[in-house]
Design a protein around this motif. Structure first.
Motif, PDB file in Angstrom:
ATOM      1  N   GLN A   1     -62.141 -38.441 -21.921  1.00 49.68           N
ATOM      2  CA  GLN A   1     -63.548 -38.191 -21.586  1.00 49.68           C
ATOM      3  C   GLN A   1     -64.446 -38.413 -22.797  1.00 49.68           C
ATOM      4  O   GLN A   1     -65.486 -39.080 -22.707  1.00 49.68           O
ATOM      5  N   ILE A   2     -64.066 -37.863 -23.938  1.00 52.33           N
ATOM      6  CA  ILE A   2     -64.893 -37.969 -25.146  1.00 52.33           C
ATOM      7  C   ILE A   2     -65.018 -39.427 -25.572  1.00 52.33           C
ATOM      8  O   ILE A   2     -66.115 -39.916 -25.880  1.00 52.33           O
TER       9      ILE A   2
ATOM     10  N   ALA B   1     -59.669 -49.114 -22.171  1.00 55.05           N
ATOM     11  CA  ALA B   1     -59.032 -49.061 -20.851  1.00 55.05           C
ATOM     12  C   ALA B   1     -59.421 -47.781 -20.137  1.00 55.05           C
ATOM     13  O   ALA B   1     -59.579 -46.726 -20.738  1.00 55.05           O
ATOM     14  N   SER B   2     -59.578 -47.880 -18.832  1.00 53.02           N
ATOM     15  CA  SER B   2     -59.877 -46.705 -18.012  1.00 53.02           C
ATOM     16  C   SER B   2     -58.720 -46.477 -17.068  1.00 53.02           C
ATOM     17  O   SER B   2     -58.342 -47.356 -16.304  1.00 53.02           O
ATOM     18  N   ASP B   3     -58.138 -45.312 -17.183  1.00 56.19           N
ATOM     19  CA  ASP B   3     -57.008 -44.954 -16.332  1.00 56.19           C
ATOM     20  C   ASP B   3     -57.391 -43.690 -15.568  1.00 56.19           C
ATOM     21  O   ASP B   3     -57.333 -42.590 -16.106  1.00 56.19           O
TER      22      ASP B   3
ATOM     23  N   SER C   1     -63.423 -35.228 -36.359  1.00 55.42           N
ATOM     24  CA  SER C   1     -63.361 -36.687 -36.486  1.00 55.42           C
ATOM     25  C   SER C   1     -64.479 -37.358 -35.698  1.00 55.42           C
ATOM     26  O   SER C   1     -65.038 -38.375 -36.134  1.00 55.42           O
ATOM     27  N   VAL C   2     -64.823 -36.799 -34.527  1.00 56.50           N
ATOM     28  CA  VAL C   2     -65.945 -37.342 -33.746  1.00 56.50           C
ATOM     29  C   VAL C   2     -67.247 -37.185 -34.531  1.00 56.50           C
ATOM     30  O   VAL C   2     -68.072 -38.108 -34.594  1.00 56.50           O
TER      31      VAL C   2
ATOM     32  N   ILE D   1     -68.473 -41.750 -25.870  1.00 57.06           N
ATOM     33  CA  ILE D   1     -68.903 -42.424 -27.103  1.00 57.06           C
ATOM     34  C   ILE D   1     -69.092 -43.911 -26.853  1.00 57.06           C
ATOM     35  O   ILE D   1     -70.072 -44.512 -27.299  1.00 57.06           O
ATOM     36  N   LYS D   2     -68.168 -44.519 -26.111  1.00 57.73           N
ATOM     37  CA  LYS D   2     -68.260 -45.955 -25.843  1.00 57.73           C
ATOM     38  C   LYS D   2     -69.478 -46.304 -25.002  1.00 57.73           C
ATOM     39  O   LYS D   2     -70.081 -47.358 -25.168  1.00 57.73           O
ATOM     40  N   THR D   3     -69.840 -45.405 -24.070  1.00 56.15           N
ATOM     41  CA  THR D   3     -70.997 -45.669 -23.205  1.00 56.15           C
ATOM     42  C   THR D   3     -72.297 -45.152 -23.804  1.00 56.15           C
ATOM     43  O   THR D   3     -73.349 -45.223 -23.162  1.00 56.15           O
ATOM     44  N   HIS D   4     -72.218 -44.583 -25.044  1.00 57.27           N
ATOM     45  CA  HIS D   4     -73.402 -44.059 -25.748  1.00 57.27           C
ATOM     46  C   HIS D   4     -74.104 -42.957 -24.953  1.00 57.27           C
ATOM     47  O   HIS D   4     -75.323 -42.776 -25.045  1.00 57.27           O
TER      48      HIS D   4
END
Length: 1016
Positions: free
Chosen positions: A348-349, A335-337, A381-382, A353-356
């Motif tokens: 942001q992080i 979700a983008s809020d 963790s990242v 990651i989702k958009t590579h």
């Protein structure tokens, strides 16, 4: 309360000895009191019985000893101790003044804590807290024998509503907490005498958890319903509990005892409920991705309400955990809020990651070294996530992971911490570009104008360490000639460091391999074991699991099957697996089976097949017994996979091979082979669901029927269903089935307790007289989905329920009632409440499978009707009409809306004060009930729309009476509406019968459609 397990005699005896010894110590303290100061003795539980004011005085102390949760345990333990009668039979706890007072004291101690579940959950075990909350339900007058989901919270008194909400909040919180991994404790020598007690409590806890999980959907619905209530709530305090104790006969209505409690605003309660619902939906997300979206919405509302309730003191939730939940939900749902993500570094992080967008990710980490907005554990963790992707074959991410490792190392340095082992290993294989990146990160992470001297010193130490670790002279030269190096180190420090590097270079003999340092031997590092254990927990690939175990066993010899407490193998197989001599093989078999069972539980059947196949291949080499165990488990896997597909709407029949395997299992004769009852249970349910009645009736060996209760039950059900078309012929098998079910719902005399009006959603009054415990019987029934089998069971329990209720006027109806006996030989032995609960659960289960079965809908409506839940009853009566008439566009069949059903609908409307609806329904009867209609129309306090229903009346006599009533009352407008209705030409008595019938049918359809809109 029936769910609390009292301590055994040994434990109680030991406690008595302790009291005697303490008394002796007290004498010693008195003897020496003149020589040294004494500590006040701890107040004993029985002292609170002697002085009713002592508890309040004790709890008002700054540091009461014992603390409230300890007092709750002591009070409930004493109140639940069983007694022994003259025949030396164990009896339930007596319902006397002492035990009632002890329970009240426990409730008052909890009320002092303002029913804070965080405190209660930390201090009390699940069985004790279950017992406490069931006592709260009892004193709050929650209607007995009624499921919470069937209650209308808006009509209940405030304290009753709050008790229901607290119980169901605890139910879903307990489910969530039980899903967290726990470190297993090893019992020491001093604990061995307590092992039996601990095992009993563990079993009791597991039983309670299993029932809570079964009722999770109901608890969620109750709490979602509570979110629709906008009024203030009241929770019991010590004062209101005293008021109830002083007058126990007082109804818990709008009285002082129900509104004088602690006031909780709607926003406060909604905030807590949203948080708890978010937790349970998040926990369900692993098997249902849509649950994460629901969790996100609830956490969103929680955050909004927290801002609104900034000054409140009664909202108890972990805001750090809420923030973690919120970020996890956003990452999982994608979700983008804009109002949150753009200003939230976590968002942001996750977005990067989702958009590579990995270059931007590295850039964000460098900038964070200055802003310090991301915590170290999140950054780590990242990095672990990227390393995991590299291990899975995404080699292009290796460079990105190296850069993030450098960024994290610089961040650690800035905060005065030691860089990670992974970074130090990275320095053993450096290259020019990596060193350049290190220097760039150091430069950009240091704000020369604002940085403190400590920060600059830390970076200078980092650069010195870099020079000492780098083996290649040209790489060292890159560092020593860099601008940052010359700025942070003094000329003397630079000169000293360069001399050390030159000496080290001159002494290196390139023909001799240098001695390995600590970091050169990663296999012996405990951090590597931890990383491998983490991979082992997450991995679902059998080959990789074996490879990880081989690596782990090369580093340390210990049982790695114990690293995760959630890895559970059935107790029937434990001894066989643990008897494997080779430790590696033992770990591998245990973990493969545990992971496979977990995959089955979350319906990931593909991975389960792969894991079980690997395990079967492994055990075939050395253990015929384990080979057969795995074949049995693979059969259970295939049965569950097929049943799961059928539950989701698949009509594909099982292959003959699967049916043959099921038959083979039921007929299996292998000596000394551990068999799980659940496999037989699922196989019998499978045969019933696919109508293999011929096999169950004629071909199952008789010895197997006698030894396996599920096969016996399946055979009786199959025989009864097979002979149902002829009631007379089927009565013999029906009678056998009846007797088996009666025994299941009976209680033995020594376990039967007196009826005291107490409420418990989780009961353990199980019979040892039947072939199955009632809870196991219910679990078995919920695996059935064949309509005829369910209809037979519903019919049986409806007859059973009618006999034990002994209310001829208000009987529940069902199909095939004539085949069952009409009397019971031993009525006293039957658990009446268990029968009532069971019939509700079976009908509810049946309707979840087919909500359009007219017979089941009428039965469900009748159940609500006889338990005085008139709104719910009317809902299901109307739903039965809807499904058989295409939402009342056709006439409802007379066998559905017969006179008995119509009269019950009339009574429902009457009890709901909808008197105009009563008058309209009176026309539906074969002979219009003018007496009831006229009496209803005389009522002036009607809760329905009154004159808006006049258009649905076609009986002229009723319309004329309406005109008379309104004229008599001087209600001119309503009288004119009634006159207008009479004046319609299609109602003229001189019309042909066909016209009058058409007018009646038209009004029937419109009225029933209007009613459906009201009650759906």
């Amino acid at each position: 309360m029936s769910n609390y397990v009292p301590q055994n005699d040994v434990f109680s005896h030991r406690a008595s000895i302790g009291e005697v010894e303490m008394s002796a110590e007290a004498v010693d303290r008195v003897a020496v009191s003149g020589s040294r100061p004494t500590t006040p003795p701890q107040t004993s539980w029985f002292e609170f019985l002697l002085d009713e004011m002592l508890l309040e005085i004790h709890l008002q102390k700054s540091h009461p000893d014992p603390v409230p949760v300890q007092l709750i345990i002591q009070f409930l333990e004493q109140a639940s101790k069983p007694s022994v009668n003259e025949q030396n039979q164990v009896q339930p706890p007596a319902d006397n003044c002492k035990n009632r007072t002890l329970k009240l004291l426990a409730l008052k101690a909890a009320a002092h804590l303002k029913w804070d579940l965080d405190v209660l959950e930390k201090g009390l075990t699940i069985p004790v807290l279950n017992m406490l909350l069931n006592e709260l339900l009892c004193v709050s007058k929650v209607p007995p024998g009624v499921k919470h989901v069937d209650l209308d919270l808006s009509t209940l008194p405030p304290t009753t509503t709050m008790a229901v909400i607290i119980y169901n909040r605890w139910a879903i919180r307990t489910i969530v907490l039980s899903s967290f991994p726990e470190k297993q404790t090893k019992p020491g020598p001093h604990q061995m005498t307590m092992l039996n007690v601990v095992q009993q409590e563990k079993e009791l806890t597991e039983n309670i958890l299993s029932v809570l999980k079964e009722q999770a959907t109901d608890s969620i619905m109750v709490l979602e319903g509570a979110l629709g209530l906008k009024k203030d709530f009241y929770i019991h305090t010590m004062r209101t509990l005293d008021l109830l104790a002083a007058d126990p006969s007082t109804a818990n209505g709008e009285t002082e005892s129900s509104t004088a409690g602690l006031k909780i605003s709607a926003d406060e309660l909604h905030c807590q409920v949203h948080y708890d619902l978010g937790g349970i939906f998040f926990q369900q997300g692993c098997s249902d991705q849509l649950a994460y979206k629901k969790a996100r919405e609830h956490f969103k509302h929680t955050r909004e309400l927290l801002l609104k309730l900034d000054s409140t003191l009664r909202v108890h939730l972990d805001e750090k955990r809420l923030a973690g939940y919120w970020n996890a939900c956003k990452a999982l749902t994608g979700a983008s809020d804009p109002s949150d993500t753009l200003f939230n570094p976590y968002g942001q992080i996750n977005c990067l990651i989702k958009t590579h967008n990995y270059p931007a990710l590295v850039e964000a980490f460098i900038k964070d070294n200055v802003s310090l907005s991301l915590p170290n554990h999140f950054r780590q963790s990242v990095l672990r996530e990227l390393l995991h992707k590299v291990q899975q074959g995404e080699g292009e991410l290796e460079e990105v992971s190296h850069k993030l490792c450098v960024c994290n190392a610089v961040r650690d340095t800035l905060q005065g911490e030691i860089p990670s082992v992974r970074f130090l290993q990275l320095l053993h294989k450096p290259n020019k570009y990596l060193v350049e990146f290190m220097l760039e990160v150091c430069t950009r992470s240091l704000d020369k104008d604002c940085s403190s001297e400590t920060t600059k010193r830390n970076i200078s130490i980092f650069l010195k360490t870099l020079c000492e670790r780098l083996a290649e002279p040209h790489l060292v030269f890159m560092v020593t000639t860099h601008k940052l190096f010359t700025e942070l180190l003094t000329e003397e420090q630079r000169k000293l460091l360069v001399d050390q590097v030159r000496k080290r270079s001159a002494n290196i003999n390139l023909s001799v391999k240098p001695l390995p340092s600590f970091y050169d031997i990663p296999a012996t590092a405990s951090i590597n074991i931890g990383q491998l254990e983490q991979q082992l927990i997450l991995c679902l690939d059998a080959r990789r699991i074996r490879q990880i175990l081989i690596e782990l066993h090369s580093m340390a010899e210990r049982p790695f099957w114990r690293i995760n407490s959630k890895w559970e193998v059935p107790s029937d197989y434990i001894n066989v697996i643990l008897s494997i001599k080779d430790n590696l093989t033992k770990d591998l078999v245990y973990i493969l089976m545990a992971k496979g069972l977990h995959c089955i539980a979350i319906k990931d059947f593909t991975h389960a097949r792969q894991l079980f196949s690997a395990c079967l291949e492994l055990v075939t080499e050395f253990s015929p017994k384990l080979r057969q165990v795995m074949l049995n488990e693979m059969l259970l896997l295939e049965v569950r996979a097929h049943e799961s597909a059928a539950a989701e709407g698949s009509n594909v029949k099982p292959q003959s091979d699967l049916v043959s395997r099921v038959r083979g299992y039921l007929e299996m004769r292998i000596h000394d082979l551990p068999l799980r009852q659940i496999v037989g249970e699922e196989c019998v349910a499978f045969m019933l669901n696919w109508r293999e009645n011929e096999y169950l009736t004629l071909q199952v060996p008789q010895q197997l029927v006698m030894n396996n209760p599920y096969i016996k039950l399946g055979q009786l059900l199959a025989s009864t269903c097979k002979e149902l078309p002829g009631p007379k012929e089927s009565r013999r098998t029906a009678k056998e089935l009846w007797e088996v079910v009666v025994q299941i719902c009976s209680v033995s005399n020594q376990h039967k307790r007196n009826s005291d009006g107490r409420v418990s959603l989780i009961k353990q009054r199980e019979s040892n007289m039947g072939i199955l415990q009632r809870s196991r019987f219910i679990t078995f029934v919920k695996k059935l989905r064949e309509p005829l089998v369910l209809t037979t069971l519903i019919s049986l329990f409806v007859r059973f329920h009618s006999i034990v209720r002994d209310d001829i006027v208000n009987e529940v109806t069902a199909e095939h009632l004539a085949i069952w006996p009409s009397t019971l030989a031993n009525m006293q032995a039957v658990d009446v409440e268990a029968v009532a609960v069971t019939v509700k659960e079976i009908v509810t289960h049946a309707l979840t499978l087919n909500p359009n079965n007219q017979s089941w809908l009428i039965t469900q409506a009748d159940i609500y009707f006889v338990t005085n839940l008139y709104s719910a009853a009317l809902h299901f009566y109307l739903q039965a009409g809807v499904v058989c008439s295409d939402f009342f566009t056709k006439a409802v069949a007379p066998d559905i809306y017969n006179d008995q059903v119509l009269k019950r609908m009339i009574k429902c409307c009457s009890m709901l004060n909808c008197h105009t609806q009563v008058a309209v329904l009176c026309q539906f009867l074969r002979e219009v009930d003018y007496m009831t209609a006229f009496k209803a129309l005389q009522e002036q306090n009607s809760h329905d729309a009154m004159d808006s229903f006049y258009d649905y009346i076609w009986d002229v006599t009723i319309l004329e009476y309406l005109t008379y009533i309104h004229h008599k009352r001087g209600e001119t407008e309503k009288r004119l509406i009634a006159i207008k209705a009479i004046g319609q030409t299609e109602l003229n008595a001189s019309n042909p019968e066909e016209v009058l019938q058409l007018a009646a049918q038209k009004r029937k359809k419109k009225f029933l459609q209007a009613m459906a809109k009201l009650y759906f």
